[in-house]
Design an enzyme around this catalytic site. Structure first.
Site, PDB file in Angstrom:
ATOM      1  N   GLY A 216       0.874   4.169  -1.451  1.00 16.54           N
ATOM      2  CA  GLY A 216       0.327   5.511  -1.266  1.00 16.54           C
ATOM      3  C   GLY A 216       0.081   5.818   0.202  1.00 16.54           C
ATOM      4  N   ASP A 217      -0.494   4.858   0.903  1.00 16.87           N
ATOM      5  CA  ASP A 217      -0.738   5.056   2.336  1.00 16.87           C
ATOM      6  C   ASP A 217       0.566   5.216   3.096  1.00 16.87           C
ATOM      7  OD1 ASP A 217      -3.778   4.440   2.858  1.00 16.87           O
ATOM      8  OD2 ASP A 217      -3.100   2.948   1.421  1.00 16.87           O
ATOM      9  N   SER A 218       1.538   4.373   2.795  1.00 14.11           N
ATOM     10  CA  SER A 218       2.774   4.407   3.568  1.00 14.11           C
ATOM     11  C   SER A 218       3.545   5.695   3.329  1.00 14.11           C
ATOM     12  CB  SER A 218       3.651   3.207   3.223  1.00 14.11           C
ATOM     13  OG  SER A 218       2.985   2.006   3.545  1.00 14.11           O
TER      14      SER A 218
ATOM     15  N   GLY B 112       1.938   8.431   4.996  1.00  9.52           N
ATOM     16  CA  GLY B 112       2.197   8.347   6.429  1.00  9.52           C
ATOM     17  C   GLY B 112       3.553   8.940   6.806  1.00  9.52           C
TER      18      GLY B 112
ATOM     19  N   SER C 176       0.856  -1.195   0.000  1.00 12.05           N
ATOM     20  CA  SER C 176       0.000   0.000   0.000  1.00 12.05           C
ATOM     21  C   SER C 176       0.888   1.240   0.000  1.00 12.05           C
ATOM     22  CB  SER C 176      -0.917  -0.013   1.215  1.00 12.05           C
ATOM     23  OG  SER C 176      -0.152  -0.257   2.387  1.00 12.05           O
TER      24      SER C 176
END
Lengths: 409, 409
Positions: free
Chosen positions: B180-182, B185, B178
């Protein structure tokens, strides 16, 4: 946040007032300092007199890479031949005037040039030093040659970025950008800022040690604990996701790839209706997410056949009307034309004195009191020699001229 | 940095003494707070009484995802039903005691719950607020449904992560995590720390606005300025690199993919000799990097045929002896067994009270005075209700019991 320019005289980014020295080249360290510069830090980049090789990477325009305009924005660039003994004193003078140093030489190389930690700390005891390397500053592999693609492979991402085993004879795909360098650069920036924050409270400097391999590995979600407890080795899933279906890219009639994420029961119901096959939701192969995940291949073929019957515009309109999450797979041309990127200043036209109008990305992360437009674009090699050595270090014109004659600058 | 535990009583990470509230779920916001916790911050995570859905994502062991042990390490978890009106006062009490808040609700959703910026600032005027969303907090698309895969596609990475146009009918590949999420973050963590640093000097809080789409887009190197100046639209290059050859993964006889980066003249000379085809360096198709880039397909076929005649161990030994940068494409099993990762504590066995021994990744970025081992593993839902509400907020037992009876906790 729609009005970044608030009227309290402090609209210059959270790192305004901090000065960062970059002894970097290629991507990782320069990307870290670019982020710090975007957030308001003053960045001084040291290059060999021949320039950072990245100035010539990729496509060229008016003799240099357009990327340079972005990669070196908000930086002052000075040239310095670190192989000359006189350069060492200049670096140490610069260090005295800097809060942080970011470097990505091979581990130990700066020390061999007389710029080891002891020398740097003698010049500036509370210096924050961030080092980026392929494998890290210690351990049995620290001296191995580091390439971004190798970091991606060792960090576990290359293996996972592929079609499922048995799908094709093609090799796994490289993530289409220098992902290891960039992620390492963001981590280095995070480390620098965290160390500066600690310095405010303790007066102490710090050391940050970022490895490309480890930066990639940090993105692997639960792969390691799953392996450690269950022994499962995570495998690639192509364009899909292992745990939710359907989610994939499907080709429209005109060749455009459309990403469709209909991976919940209500979304799948809407998609099945839209495709004119409402019975699919009762089909035992597709009833519930678990069944759909087990039958992804046949489900993707059904959706792909439907999508292939429509041009992208029509497909997009249909998905939008049915309120099913989707997007065309953007090229950079799509990005440049996108209303949302434009509205948030993520695509902006910037005047570059060397290149003319250049499109720049905006600042990520967006923050209050932080300008989104660059203060400057990537300058020529040595463009700031006189201003940095003169104004920051207080060298007089004769000394600067002598360094230039000696080939040090 | 080989001795992270220095003996000056300050071995607790650069963010020790800061308290962060997470109103997050899934990946992006929780990953940001995990990084902050890894660097020493005290993190309090608020979950619905049913738990963050990510507790059940992916493989499960003893009833929960092994990932949770890592994803929620160094966090205290309290349960709170934000739909209940009594929950709002508890959140505002928590905010009073926190330096930063990280959230990834849909834009505007917290405000609709009575937790808008005005309410949060009334509770804690100098709060740092970081918001992670699909498209950002403003602009025409801010309310669109955000999925990680959509952020990856809109940010331009899905298009680039594919075989070259015309190679196959398979869809572009999802980056196998993932991403994009990481990356969002990490940017959120960077923004929080930068805002805390500014707060030390100004006393002012801050606002950070991170979009998945923009976090991905920030990784696109020179694609945007190249498009803006030259009109070129960057295309995918499969396992290779557009500007340097040969660099690709080649399959050994036993099926293992081996990454070989022999993309300079001296390296290519060594590879040609190793393959027993020294004449390749004189071949006009392969003389110089530019020629090799133009003839990648045939060159990769030659190297692939050679590699396919050797098992991975023999291939690896030959490349090592010839001093050609290479690596097998690591699975997580290779990572877990790797001497370098082990030497740097990037793979470590941790005792989890719920799961037993679990492999955890180390802290990235590595920093001085920052322990590499987690202080705690991901706890059960609501495990810290009593300690947080009692010790931090000073609620008495009767009040906590009443919240529990009312279904608020």
């Amino acid at each position: 946040m729609t009005e970044p320019n608030r009227d309290d005289g402090s609209n210059d980014g959270p790192l305004a007032g901090f000065r960062v020295l970059e002894l970097g080249h290629y991507v990782a360290a320069p990307f870290a300092t670019r982020l710090l510069g975007d957030l308001g830090a003053e960045v001084i980049k040291v290059e060999p007199p021949g320039g950072d090789p990245v100035r010539q990477w990729g496509a060229r325009y008016k003799g240099s890479a357009p990327w340079w305009s972005v990669h070196a924005r908000n930086k002052r660039c000075i040239s310095l031949d670190l192989k000359k003994p006189e350069a060492r004193a200049v670096v140490l003078d610069l260090v005295k005037h800097c809060d942080a140093l970011v470097e990505n030489f091979r581990p130990g190389q700066l020390a061999r040039m007389g710029l080891g930690e002891a020398e740097l700390r003698a010049a500036r005891p509370d210096l924050v030093i961030a080092r980026v390397s392929g494998y890290g500053q210690d351990g049995p592999d620290r001296d191995k040659a580091a390439f971004g693609v190798i970091g991606e492979a060792i960090g576990g991402l290359r293996h996972l970025t592929d079609h499922p085993p048995g799908t094709s004879d093609l090799p796994p795909v490289r993530v289409g950008v220098s992902i290891g360098d960039s992620v390492a650069g963001i981590y280095a920036a995070l480390g620098v800022v965290a160390a500066l924050l600690r310095r405010e409270r303790t007066g102490r400097g710090g050391e940050i040690d970022v490895a490309l391999t480890e930066s990639i590995f940090s993105l692997l979600e639960g792969a390691l604990p799953e392996y450690g407890t269950l022994g499962t080795v995570r495998q690639p899933t192509g364009g899909a996701i292992a745990t939710a279906a359907p989610t994939n890219a499907y080709r429209a009639r005109d060749g455009v790839w459309m990403l469709i994420a209909a991976n919940s029961d209500p979304l799948f119901r809407r998609l099945a209706a839209l495709m004119g096959q409402p019975g699919l939701v009762e089909d035992p192969r597709f009833a519930g997410n678990q069944a759909r995940c087990a039958n992804t291949k046949v489900l993707d073929a059904i959706i792909g056949e439907w999508a292939g019957g429509l041009d992208a515009d029509a497909l997009e309109a249909a998905l939008r009307d049915a309120n099913i999450p989707h997007t065309r797979v953007y090229t950079v041309a799509d990005i440049a034309a996108d209303a949302q990127f434009r509205a948030r200043g993520m695509v902006q036209e910037v005047a570059d004195p060397m290149l003319g109008a250049v499109l720049h990305p905006g600042v990520v992360p967006r923050m209050d009191h932080t300008p989104n437009a660059p203060r400057s674009t990537g300058p020529a090699v040595g463009a700031d020699n006189a201003s940095v050595l003169g104004e920051v270090l207080g060298y007089d014109a004769a000394r600067i001229a002598s360094l230039k004659e000696g080939g040090v600058l």
